[in-house]
Design an enzyme around this catalytic site. Structure first.
Site, PDB file in Angstrom:
ATOM      1  N   GLY A 150       0.831  -1.184   0.000  1.00  0.00           N
ATOM      2  CA  GLY A 150       0.000   0.000   0.000  1.00  0.00           C
ATOM      3  C   GLY A 150       0.877   1.249   0.000  1.00  0.00           C
ATOM      4  O   GLY A 150       2.094   1.185   0.084  1.00  0.00           O
ATOM      5  N   GLY A 201       4.582   1.109   4.608  1.00  0.00           N
ATOM      6  CA  GLY A 201       3.668   0.572   3.603  1.00  0.00           C
ATOM      7  C   GLY A 201       3.684  -0.935   3.704  1.00  0.00           C
ATOM      8  O   GLY A 201       4.756  -1.537   3.736  1.00  0.00           O
ATOM      9  N   CYS A 230       5.536   9.919  -0.554  1.00  0.00           N
ATOM     10  CA  CYS A 230       4.226   9.383  -0.175  1.00  0.00           C
ATOM     11  C   CYS A 230       3.086  10.125  -0.858  1.00  0.00           C
ATOM     12  O   CYS A 230       1.936  10.034  -0.443  1.00  0.00           O
ATOM     13  CB  CYS A 230       4.043   9.406   1.352  1.00  0.00           C
ATOM     14  SG  CYS A 230       5.356   8.537   2.220  1.00  0.00           S
TER      15      CYS A 230
END
Length: 241
Positions: A88, A161, A190
């Site tokens: 992610g 992540g 990010c």
């Protein structure tokens, strides 16, 4: 439930080689979980892998490639590589002077709550930073650990992540210990515009002992996850590593 975690330090290793190794460990756990359906006495292992990567930029599965501000030729000129990966989060940088941790664990050995898992990862880093008198905090809606949140001087010191499937995790966190922050100028870290990044050595004005930082991370991780850390002497001897 197995709360023992095998700790491995791969030293300085290529990102793709390490990613492949993560996938091997991940598959080992998932395969055992499937087998456990018919052989309930089987126990799934847990791993915690430390590594330091050469210069590399990675983009999460929901990330925006426009947050990478370099062309392929510019990447090559900087001695950096780029990978789109299955965690992610958006884009981040890994490189020398950064302590990267990849917990590859079966959360069914601990708890089945990915939100709690991320918050405990953050707390592990927050408690580690506190030992150096650095006040790390969370930023609402933004995974990771930050300094001076809510001020014009907000800056990120640790990116996170993860990927989880069948309650097995991979990927993890990247704590800037002695990192060259100039490499962050080549991305929108990010995907968050207008926020800076920092490193422990910048905050403290001196080089930091990375081995000491890793020991503190493991200490706090063990307490928060009620885990037993088993320290492996194996380094750089894994298949494909």
């Amino acid at each position: 439930m197995n709360k023992n975690i095998q700790v491995q330090d791969l030293g300085h290793k290529d990102y793709k080689d390490t990613w492949d190794y993560q996938e091997q460990l991940f598959k080992k756990i998932v395969d055992l979980k499937l087998e456990k359906r018919t052989v309930p006495e089987l126990v799934t292992p847990n791993f915690f892998v430390f590594v330091e990567h050469p210069h590399v930029y990675t983009l999460g599965k929901s990330g925006d490639i426009s947050n990478l501000l370099l062309s392929e030729k510019q990447l090559e000129a900087k001695g950096a590589t780029f990978y789109k990966i299955n965690r992610g989060g958006d884009i981040t940088y890994h490189g020398p002077g950064q302590t990267v941790g990849y917990p590859i664990v079966d959360l069914e050995n601990f708890f089945t709550d990915i939100h709690k898992y991320l918050r405990l990862l953050e707390e592990t880093i927050i408690l580690t930073l506190a030992e150096y008198h650095i006040k790390g905090t969370r930023s609402e809606g933004e995974t990771g650990v930050w300094l001076d949140v809510g001020t014009p001087f907000a800056r990120k010191i640790c990116a996170m992540g993860v990927r989880a499937s069948r309650w097995v995790t991979m990927h993890g966190f990247a704590l800037n210990v002695n990192a060259n922050l100039g490499y962050f100028d080549n991305i929108i870290p990010c995907g968050i515009k207008g926020k800076a990044v920092t490193s422990m050595h910048v905050e403290l004005g001196q080089e930091i002992d990375a081995a000491e930082v890793k020991a503190k991370i493991l200490k706090h991780f063990a307490v928060l996850f009620e885990a037993v850390m088993e320290y492996s002497e194996i380094r750089n001897q894994h298949s494909g590593i």
